[in-house]
Design an enzyme around this catalytic site. Structure first.
Site, short mmCIF file in Angstrom:
data_model
loop_
_atom_site.label_atom_id
_atom_site.label_comp_id
_atom_site.label_asym_id
_atom_site.label_seq_id
_atom_site.Cartn_x
_atom_site.Cartn_y
_atom_site.Cartn_z
N ARG A 226 0.82 -1.22 0.00
CA ARG A 226 0.00 0.00 0.00
C ARG A 226 0.85 1.26 0.00
O ARG A 226 0.75 2.11 0.88
CB ARG A 226 -0.95 0.01 1.20
CG ARG A 226 -2.01 -1.06 1.13
CD ARG A 226 -3.02 -0.93 2.24
NE ARG A 226 -4.06 -1.95 2.13
CZ ARG A 226 -5.07 -2.09 2.99
NH1 ARG A 226 -5.17 -1.27 4.02
NH2 ARG A 226 -5.96 -3.04 2.82
N GLY A 227 1.65 1.40 -1.03
CA GLY A 227 2.55 2.54 -1.03
C GLY A 227 2.36 3.57 -2.14
O GLY A 227 3.36 4.01 -2.69
#
Length: 351
Positions: A226-227
């Site tokens: 989740r970057g």
């Protein structure tokens, strides 16, 4: 950024107690709030005796996160529920931030501990030069550092965020517009790791129905996923993200994770020792276009240690590139990104 003035024109105040800071943040008065120390809210709202499960098991000495189960299906029915005690700060409580506020730290040792900030239906907020740390890091759902819901004209700049239970930054369904996230140090090193490797998985989750976000000059370190993750809803829903000149370092899992109805323009980001820079097609150098998600790299290459997907979808450029903040921006050359970001990110630069 020119339209985001925070508490400019209002009184400058220096809180000395946790109760005083809470009031300064949440009232309707325009303020510049100067933090001169760490305000510890860890036990401020007490604790909850609840249940949690263990979705992951580590055999290499690491302790994985447990997942708090509040009865909403957080834990699969096949998993054993254990009795646990966690702090309400972070998990159930956040510091409410009202409109027209500047929160700025003095020096490099100011900020909040054990609790995050919540910006809901507010406008004109600056969060700068503070630490936000230690939000129930051993528990998934332990707390988000910064939560946005219907926020506009927000500048999150030169902060240090670490050891959170959930996201560094999350945007909820109400649209969040004119949001700039810049020069921050997002430190994913954790004693508790879902992947059993010391990397924090939950980094950024952007879900707003019509978000307009810029992430620029940030150091994203030692995370695993989740970057950010962006998008995921169907229907009348559209996310716009400009991801430019960020330094991704030592990412054990994936970085950019686009989904349904997202429009992402990535420019001049530097990926060093990143397992999966992008969750799209893994063959290096290939072009990818899909209605499921839209990404484009224009003008500047993205450097990686390994291979990275090349996606070319002009819909992303026409959508995100039309924003005035994007039109007026010239990214740095990608080779200059690591040195620049490391020299300018985090606390102690701005006072």
């Amino acid at each position: 950024l020119k339209a985001t003035t925070g508490g400019a024109g209002g009184a400058t105040v220096t809180p000395t107690t946790t109760a005083e800071l809470l009031t300064y943040l949440s009232d309707s008065t325009t303020r510049i709030i100067v933090l001169t120390k760490i305000f510890d809210y860890t036990s401020y709202y007490g604790t909850t005796n609840g249940k949690a499960c263990k979705p992951w098991t580590c055999t290499n000495g690491y302790t994985p996160q447990m997942t708090i189960d509040s009865g909403g299906g957080q834990c699969d029915s096949s998993l054993t529920l254990y009795d646990v005690t966690y702090y309400n700060s972070g998990a159930n409580k956040a510091l409410v931030v009202n409109s027209n506020k500047t929160i700025i730290g003095k020096g490099s040792s100011a900020g909040i501990k054990g609790i995050g900030l919540s910006l809901t239906n507010v406008s004109n907020v600056i969060i700068q030069n503070i630490q936000i740390t230690d939000l129930n890091p051993q528990y998934v759902w332990g707390g988000d550092a910064i939560s946005l819901a219907g926020a506009t004209k927000v500048w999150i700049d030169h902060n240090y965020i670490a050891r959170v239970g959930r996201q560094f930054i999350v945007s909820h369904y109400d649209p969040n517009t004119q949001v700039t996230i810049s020069n921050n140090y997002f430190d994913g090193r954790s004693t508790y790791s879902a992947a059993c490797d010391g990397h924090h998985y939950w980094a950024f989750l952007y879900l707003g129905t019509a978000d307009q976000l810029t992430m620029m000059y940030n150091h994203i370190y030692y995370t695993a996923g989740r970057g950010p993750h962006i998008g995921g809803y169907t229907g009348n829903y559209s996310e716009q993200l400009h991801l430019v000149n960020n330094y991704y370092q030592d990412i054990a899992g994936h970085a950019v994770d686009s989904s349904t109805n997202s429009h992402v323009l990535t420019e001049g980001n530097y990926f060093a020792n990143v397992t999966t820079p992008d969750t799209g097609v893994s063959n290096g150098g290939s072009e990818y276009s899909s209605k499921r998600f839209r990404m484009l790299r224009r003008a500047l290459p993205t450097w990686v240690a390994g291979t990275v997907t090349s996606r070319v979808d002009t819909a992303a450029l026409s959508s995100v590139g039309a924003l005035s903040a994007v039109k007026g921006l010239t990214p740095k050359g990608v080779a200059d990104v690591p040195a620049y970001v490391l020299a300018n990110r985090g606390v102690g630069i701005v006072n």
